[in-house]
Enzyme design. Structure first.
Site, short mmCIF file in Angstrom:
data_model
loop_
_atom_site.label_atom_id
_atom_site.label_comp_id
_atom_site.label_asym_id
_atom_site.label_seq_id
_atom_site.Cartn_x
_atom_site.Cartn_y
_atom_site.Cartn_z
N GLU A 1 18.91 -54.59 37.37
CA GLU A 1 19.82 -55.52 36.70
C GLU A 1 19.33 -55.71 35.26
O GLU A 1 18.15 -55.96 35.03
CB GLU A 1 19.81 -56.88 37.43
N SER B 1 12.80 -62.71 38.99
CA SER B 1 13.93 -62.63 39.92
C SER B 1 14.65 -63.96 40.03
O SER B 1 15.77 -64.01 40.52
CB SER B 1 13.47 -62.16 41.30
N HIS C 1 15.53 -56.49 35.86
CA HIS C 1 15.17 -56.91 37.22
C HIS C 1 15.23 -55.74 38.20
O HIS C 1 16.31 -55.25 38.54
CB HIS C 1 16.11 -58.05 37.66
N ASN D 1 20.80 -61.41 44.12
CA ASN D 1 20.32 -62.60 44.84
C ASN D 1 21.39 -63.69 44.92
O ASN D 1 21.25 -64.63 45.69
CB ASN D 1 19.04 -63.13 44.22
N1 NAD Z 1 7.94 -58.60 44.99
C1 NAD Z 1 9.24 -58.47 44.87
O1 NAD Z 1 9.94 -58.12 45.82
C2 NAD Z 1 9.90 -58.72 43.53
C3 NAD Z 1 11.19 -58.20 43.31
C4 NAD Z 1 11.79 -58.37 42.07
C5 NAD Z 1 11.12 -59.09 41.08
N2 NAD Z 1 9.88 -59.61 41.35
C6 NAD Z 1 9.21 -60.34 40.24
O2 NAD Z 1 8.23 -59.49 39.69
C7 NAD Z 1 7.13 -60.29 39.21
C8 NAD Z 1 5.84 -59.82 39.86
O3 NAD Z 1 5.97 -59.86 41.26
P1 NAD Z 1 4.99 -59.05 42.22
O4 NAD Z 1 5.59 -59.14 43.57
O5 NAD Z 1 4.68 -57.72 41.65
O6 NAD Z 1 3.69 -59.98 42.16
P2 NAD Z 1 2.18 -59.57 42.45
O7 NAD Z 1 1.49 -60.82 42.82
O8 NAD Z 1 2.09 -58.40 43.36
O9 NAD Z 1 1.65 -59.09 41.02
C9 NAD Z 1 1.51 -59.94 39.91
C10 NAD Z 1 0.35 -59.43 39.08
O10 NAD Z 1 0.35 -60.11 37.84
C11 NAD Z 1 -0.99 -60.41 37.49
N3 NAD Z 1 -0.93 -61.53 36.56
C12 NAD Z 1 -0.62 -62.82 36.82
N4 NAD Z 1 -0.60 -63.54 35.69
C13 NAD Z 1 -0.91 -62.69 34.67
C14 NAD Z 1 -1.03 -62.82 33.27
N5 NAD Z 1 -0.83 -63.98 32.68
N6 NAD Z 1 -1.34 -61.71 32.54
C15 NAD Z 1 -1.53 -60.53 33.15
N7 NAD Z 1 -1.44 -60.34 34.48
C16 NAD Z 1 -1.12 -61.41 35.23
C17 NAD Z 1 -1.67 -60.71 38.80
O11 NAD Z 1 -3.07 -60.52 38.71
C18 NAD Z 1 -1.00 -59.69 39.73
O12 NAD Z 1 -1.72 -58.48 39.78
C19 NAD Z 1 7.50 -61.73 39.51
O13 NAD Z 1 8.14 -62.27 38.39
C20 NAD Z 1 8.47 -61.59 40.66
O14 NAD Z 1 9.36 -62.66 40.79
C21 NAD Z 1 9.26 -59.43 42.53
#
Ligand code: NAD
Length: 505
Positions: free
Chosen positions: A161, A128, A149, A199
């Protein structure tokens, strides 16, 4: 765009999702709902299986509520396979990564994935805030890498996106656009710039609200109520920051500001920085801008509201506003019979980007008798009244009492250029205009992204056209002249279209 050449070759039938957290599990769910076979994997053992269980309980609850057939749900669940190693993703047409939001782990993951998947596979990142180009910079096939995204919660937020990095092949963008149509999300094409569309376009709402709080315009609950009632936002900016958590929203404000080389349009607030240090993060810490124990706002004390229901009505009322903004005159006339001739004179000035102090002096009026109002937002529901430092207490009380007698909600705020709604919405239109000018998004994609991704009642350009581009420009120019703050400099794209009498859409 969708349906353009190269789509069929890149049609996605088998996908992998890496990262089984909040976003990864939602992405797996929508892909499976669109008929794609999905493998989901996470570095934490058992996390992928747990994600499938969560998807299953969500989907089965939907079936129990009659929203979807049990058969459809079981078919969807059968398409998701939790796996324990990245090697299992070998046959995928598409891999979406949703791992931790840090550049290095994402770059390393892509290098590893490139050795596993076929040369035509697409690797998409759900980042993001990071640059898609930077994530793809260590890749051997950066043309197959793009941003995809999603928004949280993925199944409910029907927007995605699609971001091409510097090397992304057009057919990769086309394939991702076509795939979004299959799971029923509106795809919007965004340039690889800080915050992409949503954003970036959402910056004005929080930062302008914080600027008003810092200037002492009004307490948080008044600013929230005015933006909800008079402008139609579902939630006020402070309520939203409390919901998201200031530990998340303040770093996003800082990151976008710094990535745009400190453009004052995106300037965050020192108020938010202090609140993060104080642990006043919002709902997650039970205290933010509001106390989530009793729902009361925690903020610097605002102006004390007079008990205006009982206050004397003014004897004579003059409304100074252009004809289009005559709504307040009708409202004043509606309670003419209640007024007594021996009451004070009240002068109500329709503001268009100006503050009451400036307007009173410009018009040569006695400032103690002057109250400003916002003629464009909330006249029929929640009227924003604006007092200057010279406005007398009697005048404040008389103005509040008059508007309330006419059956409207009224809030008196301290002097502010463009009251409350005008400055927030003019800045939303201004930043939206910059987004289109810089070709970060097309006009229709920008408006759709803001409505679906931010839940605003209108997209920035739709809003600009509704208010009128010339008027938005006047509001911005007036605030800029008065404050000398480059934050309010109008976008050239907006200025030219307003001058030429063109629509913004
Ligand atoms: N939460 C939101 O609102 C949101 C919205 C849009 C985009 N994002 C993006 O999505 C991505 C994930 O966010 P999230 O909120 O789901 O996070 P989260 O912490 O809920 O999940 C991330 C997962 O990735 C796993 N992980 C970390 N490193 C790893 C690796 N090298 N290999 C395999 N697994 C791995 C972790 O164990 C975890 O389960 C980020 O890039 C975040 O910026 C999040």
């Amino acid at each position: 765009m969708a349906g353009a050449g190269g789509v069929s070759r890149s049609r996605v039938e088998k996908a992998g999702v890496v990262g089984a957290g909040v976003m990864g599990s939602g992405i797996a769910e929508v892909l499976a709902a669109a008929g794609v076979d999905v493998m989901i994997v996470d570095e934490a053992p058992g996390k992928a299986a747990a994600a499938l269980e969560q998807i299953a309980s969500r989907q089965r609850a939907r079936a129990a509520a009659g929203k979807v057939s049990a058969e459809t749900v079981e078919k969807l669940l059968a398409r998701i396979e939790p796996v324990e190693t990245l090697g299992r993703l070998a046959g995928a047409d598409l891999v979406v990564e949703a791992i931790v939001e840090r550049l290095e782990p994402k770059r390393q993951l892509i290098e590893t994935l490139e050795k596993i998947v076929g040369p035509d596979a697409i690797i998409a990142t759900n980042t993001s805030s990071l640059s898609v180009t930077a994530i793809a910079s260590a890749a051997s096939r950066p043309q197959r890498i793009a941003g995809y995204h999603f928004f949280n919660p993925v199944p409910a937020m029907k927007l995605v996106e699609v971001i091409s990095g510097a090397h992304t092949a057009p057919e990769v963008e086309h394939a991702l656009v076509a795939l979004a149509a299959r799971f029923g999300h509106r795809p919007v094409i965004a340039a690889d710039t800080p915050g992409f569309i949503v954003n970036h376009a959402g910056r004005a709402f929080g930062t302008e609200a914080l600027a008003m709080l810092r200037e002492g315009v009004a307490p948080v609950d008044d600013i929230d109520a005015i933006l909800r009632d008079a402008a139609g936002f579902r939630m006020g900016p402070f309520e939203l920051m409390d919901l998201t958590g200031l530990d998340v929203s303040h770093p996003v404000m800082e990151s976008i500001y710094n990535q745009f080389y400190q453009d004052p349009r995106y300037r965050p607030s020192v108020l938010a920085a202090r609140r993060v240090e104080a642990g006043l993060l919002g709902r997650k810490t039970k205290r933010g801008f509001y106390d989530h124990g009793d729902g009361r706002p925690i903020s610097p004390a605002g102006p004390v509201e007079p008990a205006s229901a009982e206050a004397a009505l003014p004897g004579r009322v003059t409304v100074l506003a252009d004809n289009e903004a005559s709504g307040l005159q009708a409202l004043v006339d509606s309670c003419a019979a209640d007024r007594t001739s021996d009451g004070d004179h009240l002068i109500l000035i329709g503001l268009e980007g100006e503050d009451v102090a400036g307007a009173a002096v410009r018009l040569g009026l006695p400032a103690s008798l002057c109250v400003g109002f916002d003629p464009f937002f909330g006249i029929d529901r929640h009227v924003t009244l604006v007092a200057s430092a010279a406005t007398s207490d009697r005048t404040r009380e008389a103005a509040l009492s008059l508007v309330r007698r006419a059956g409207r909600k009224a809030t008196m705020v301290e002097d502010s250029c463009g009251a409350v709604c005008q400055r927030v919405i003019a800045m939303i239109v201004n930043i939206g205009s910059e987004i289109v000018e810089q070709k970060i998004a097309s006009a229709p994609d920008l408006d759709a992204a803001v409505r679906l991704g931010l839940g605003y009642p209108l997209g920035p350009l739709e809003w600009g056209d509704k208010i009128g581009p010339k008027r938005v420009l006047r509001i911005l120019d007036t605030i800029y002249d008065r404050t000398r703050d480059p934050r309010y400099r109008a976008s050239l794209w907006l200025r030219r279209r307003a001058e030429l009498g063109l629509s913004l859409q």
